[in-house]
Design a protein around this motif. Structure first.
Motif, PDB file in Angstrom:
ATOM      1  N   PRO A  84      42.659  38.365  42.820  1.00 53.99           N
ATOM      2  CA  PRO A  84      41.197  38.343  42.662  1.00 53.99           C
ATOM      3  C   PRO A  84      40.743  38.122  41.220  1.00 53.99           C
ATOM      4  O   PRO A  84      39.586  37.760  41.003  1.00 53.99           O
ATOM      5  N   LEU A  85      41.638  38.342  40.235  1.00 50.44           N
ATOM      6  CA  LEU A  85      41.257  38.124  38.837  1.00 50.44           C
ATOM      7  C   LEU A  85      41.534  36.701  38.373  1.00 50.44           C
ATOM      8  O   LEU A  85      41.453  36.420  37.180  1.00 50.44           O
ATOM      9  N   MET A  86      41.861  35.807  39.294  1.00 46.61           N
ATOM     10  CA  MET A  86      42.159  34.427  38.938  1.00 46.61           C
ATOM     11  C   MET A  86      40.915  33.722  38.394  1.00 46.61           C
ATOM     12  O   MET A  86      39.809  33.896  38.906  1.00 46.61           O
ATOM     13  N   GLN A  87      41.126  32.948  37.320  1.00 42.94           N
ATOM     14  CA  GLN A  87      40.032  32.194  36.708  1.00 42.94           C
ATOM     15  C   GLN A  87      40.526  30.808  36.307  1.00 42.94           C
ATOM     16  O   GLN A  87      41.730  30.545  36.263  1.00 42.94           O
ATOM     17  N   ASP A  88      39.579  29.929  36.001  1.00 40.56           N
ATOM     18  CA  ASP A  88      39.917  28.607  35.485  1.00 40.56           C
ATOM     19  C   ASP A  88      38.996  28.298  34.321  1.00 40.56           C
ATOM     20  O   ASP A  88      38.186  29.140  33.912  1.00 40.56           O
ATOM     21  N   LYS A  89      39.095  27.103  33.772  1.00 44.06           N
ATOM     22  CA  LYS A  89      38.294  26.797  32.586  1.00 44.06           C
ATOM     23  C   LYS A  89      36.798  26.810  32.891  1.00 44.06           C
ATOM     24  O   LYS A  89      35.993  27.144  32.024  1.00 44.06           O
ATOM     25  N   ALA A  90      36.430  26.480  34.129  1.00 40.79           N
ATOM     26  CA  ALA A  90      35.009  26.468  34.483  1.00 40.79           C
ATOM     27  C   ALA A  90      34.417  27.870  34.497  1.00 40.79           C
ATOM     28  O   ALA A  90      33.232  28.052  34.184  1.00 40.79           O
ATOM     29  N   SER A  91      35.223  28.879  34.845  1.00 43.40           N
ATOM     30  CA  SER A  91      34.716  30.252  34.886  1.00 43.40           C
ATOM     31  C   SER A  91      34.858  30.966  33.544  1.00 43.40           C
ATOM     32  O   SER A  91      34.215  31.994  33.328  1.00 43.40           O
ATOM     33  N   LEU A  92      35.673  30.425  32.650  1.00 42.21           N
ATOM     34  CA  LEU A  92      35.931  31.090  31.371  1.00 42.21           C
ATOM     35  C   LEU A  92      35.143  30.488  30.214  1.00 42.21           C
ATOM     36  O   LEU A  92      35.003  31.119  29.170  1.00 42.21           O
ATOM     37  N   ALA A  93      34.691  29.255  30.372  1.00 47.66           N
ATOM     38  CA  ALA A  93      33.948  28.588  29.293  1.00 47.66           C
ATOM     39  C   ALA A  93      32.536  28.254  29.769  1.00 47.66           C
ATOM     40  O   ALA A  93      32.307  28.030  30.967  1.00 47.66           O
ATOM     41  N   ILE A  94      31.611  28.222  28.843  1.00 55.22           N
ATOM     42  CA  ILE A  94      30.228  27.906  29.193  1.00 55.22           C
ATOM     43  C   ILE A  94      30.057  26.389  29.268  1.00 55.22           C
ATOM     44  O   ILE A  94      30.900  25.616  28.800  1.00 55.22           O
ATOM     45  N   THR A 134      46.928  41.242  38.128  1.00 58.98           N
ATOM     46  CA  THR A 134      47.421  40.183  37.241  1.00 58.98           C
ATOM     47  C   THR A 134      46.330  39.164  36.960  1.00 58.98           C
ATOM     48  O   THR A 134      45.635  38.717  37.882  1.00 58.98           O
ATOM     49  N   ARG A 135      46.199  38.802  35.708  1.00 55.13           N
ATOM     50  CA  ARG A 135      45.266  37.733  35.348  1.00 55.13           C
ATOM     51  C   ARG A 135      45.990  36.391  35.493  1.00 55.13           C
ATOM     52  O   ARG A 135      47.061  36.194  34.928  1.00 55.13           O
ATOM     53  N   VAL A 136      45.399  35.516  36.267  1.00 55.61           N
ATOM     54  CA  VAL A 136      45.983  34.205  36.542  1.00 55.61           C
ATOM     55  C   VAL A 136      45.020  33.126  36.074  1.00 55.61           C
ATOM     56  O   VAL A 136      43.830  33.156  36.408  1.00 55.61           O
ATOM     57  N   TYR A 137      45.549  32.198  35.287  1.00 56.14           N
ATOM     58  CA  TYR A 137      44.764  31.023  34.876  1.00 56.14           C
ATOM     59  C   TYR A 137      45.180  29.858  35.757  1.00 56.14           C
ATOM     60  O   TYR A 137      46.352  29.482  35.799  1.00 56.14           O
ATOM     61  N   LEU A 138      44.223  29.281  36.457  1.00 57.97           N
ATOM     62  CA  LEU A 138      44.492  28.165  37.350  1.00 57.97           C
ATOM     63  C   LEU A 138      44.233  26.854  36.626  1.00 57.97           C
ATOM     64  O   LEU A 138      43.103  26.545  36.256  1.00 57.97           O
TER      65      LEU A 138
END
Length: 508
Positions: free
Chosen positions: A378-388, A354-358
């Motif tokens: 393990p596929l969890m991400q947030d804005k810091a990991s998704l945006a440059i 599952t993709r989780v946005y934190l």
């Protein structure tokens, strides 16, 4: 003298040992006499171990033995709306010209201010006054000086509501003196300071309208939670919904980055269809942890640090501090930890794929606490990991803009869960209400009492926990719930702003 030296040495050692133990034995004395620099000598928290090790271990074993490659499709289905849909007219009543100007100064965070904006439009309508675009006070916790125009599209806001209320960007020149600074320096006849919480419309007619008639301008400060949710005319209720769900549009600087993040979350892998994703709003920063008065397993030093913060920042405004930690847990008053939020999602059927946005400002306890959640998803991400970095630069040290970005991404998610209980965080309430109004995605309203009792059972294993969480939340997945007396119209827009009918008014 020689015979007394060992005794003196022993006495000094005992005194030194007492000084070291004093902060742990009597934190109340420390709170009265210590300073932040003294406190900095102590660690904020001890790296916690898993609070629910039995569940974590049995979940890991369950994942290893499971042949599932993904979640059940039912998890992503929209909730049953039972025929409810938005029903707002293009305008609510007529608008007439007015020489009266209403100012409001809004305190709090992004969503507390958002509530104030909606209520300010409603009060201006009640008084037939021209509303000046609301002023956002500097947030005392995050020190954010973002203005209304930094967050919302002002021109769209004014134009969308033009048929309902006249709104201007600033006062005419003859009222140049009516500023925030002017009202901060002493008593002013044009300032209203005593607007009661949840005041009825009649209060504004009796107390604010005479000021407008005498001076042509009135400023209400503070203005937060200052309009009741009950005994308000239906057209005013609908106007409040119209402001919240339609007129308050984030500026392009926020939505463009938000759309990029959503696109990257949905990016297809290995020729599979675009991914769906869960948004987890994990309000677990130091401010929330201290205000909750709960214990989170970080040891005595963490309890001391949170007690100090609660004393210095909240200054006694923590009613839950009268309850014991066990009472708080059993009453469902404590926010879910990252570990508990992950276990709850997993019990509903979401898995390692599952993709989780934190969505979170800052996790108190750092990576040590967040690691439990990452182990589950393990596929969890947030804005810091998704945006440059370049995309996120405008949001640096701007808590309100950062919160708006998270709000926007969460609103686009296919499933939403908040780890904050009750009314402790307005962002959660607005997100739930907004998703209910749109009625296209699932939103979990966690049963905090049930979860607290399940998590308090240290011997419970995964199959029983999963079964009880799933069965306890089948009817808490975003189904429309009618607003009850005293409840917020922004959280429960039905039946005030939604209709159960085949005949629906067109929404502009």
């Amino acid at each position: 003298m020689r015979g007394r030296s060992p005794r003196r040495l022993a006495l000094w050692r005992s005194l030194g040992f007492l000084v070291v133990l004093l902060p742990l034995l009597r934190p109340d004395l420390l709170l009265r006499h210590s300073s932040p620099s003294w406190m900095s000598l102590f660690s904020e928290w001890e790296a916690p171990s898993a609070q629910h090790s039995v569940l974590m271990a049995s979940l890991a074993e369950s994942n290893m033995n499971s042949s599932r490659s993904g979640e059940s499709a039912l998890l992503w289905h929209p909730p049953d709306n039972d025929g409810w849909a938005p029903c707002l007219r293009q305008s609510v009543g007529s608008i007439s010209s007015s020489n009266f100007y209403l100012q409001v100064f809004l305190e709090g965070g992004l969503n507390q201010q958002r509530m104030g904006v909606c209520d300010a439009v409603a009060v201006a309508k009640i008084l037939n006054a021209t509303l000046v675009v609301p002023h956002l006070d500097v947030n005392p916790v995050w020190q954010d000086s973002s203005s209304f125009a930094d967050i919302y599209d002002v021109d769209y806001f004014i134009d969308y509501l033009a048929a309902d209320v006249k709104i201007v960007k600033g006062l005419p020149s003859e009222f140049y003196w009516s500023t925030r600074e002017y009202y901060a320096t002493g008593f002013r006849a044009t300032r209203v300071k005593d607007a009661p919480v949840h005041a009825r419309p009649s209060w504004y007619v009796a107390n604010v309208l005479p000021i407008l008639q005498s001076y042509g301008v009135a400023a209400i400060a503070p203005f937060s939670h200052r309009l009741a949710f009950d005994e308000v005319p239906p057209e005013i209720q609908k106007l409040r919904c119209k402001v919240n769900f339609h007129a308050l549009r984030f500026v392009k600087a926020i939505t463009s980055v938000g759309d990029v993040i959503v696109s990257r979350l949905r990016q297809a892998q290995n020729d599979s269809p675009p991914s769906k994703f869960v948004a987890l709003h994990l309000r677990f920063d130091k401010d929330m942890a201290a205000h909750s008065a709960c214990d989170f397993g970080g040891g005595r030093v963490e309890q001391l640090a949170l007690a100090y913060y609660r004393h210095k920042v909240w200054q006694g405004r923590v009613p839950n501090s009268r309850l014991t930690v066990q009472q708080l847990r059993l009453l469902g008053k404590c926010p879910l930890t990252p570990e508990e939020a992950g276990l709850t999602l997993a019990a509903l059927g979401f898995g390692p794929h599952t993709r989780v946005y934190l969505a979170s400002h800052q996790i108190y306890g750092g990576e040590a606490r967040l690691s439990f959640l990452k182990n589950i998803f393990p596929l969890m991400q947030d804005k810091a990991s998704l945006a440059i970095d370049a995309e996120l630069r405008p949001f640096e040290r701007k808590a309100s803009l950062s919160a708006a970005l998270d709000y926007y991404v969460c609103l686009k998610s296919d499933f939403f869960l908040s780890a904050s209980p009750g009314n402790m965080h307005n962002a959660v309430l607005f997100q739930i209400g907004h998703r209910t109004y749109q009625n296209v995605q699932k939103t979990l309203r966690p049963d905090m009492v049930l979860l607290s009792r399940l998590f308090s059972n240290s011997s419970m294993e995964w199959p029983e926990f999963q079964n009880r969480v799933y069965n306890g939340h089948r009817n808490r997945l975003g189904q429309v719930r009618l607003r009850q007396p005293k409840q917020s119209i922004y959280t429960y827009p039905a039946p005030d702003c939604m209709c159960k009918s085949n005949i629906r008014h067109r929404i502009r």
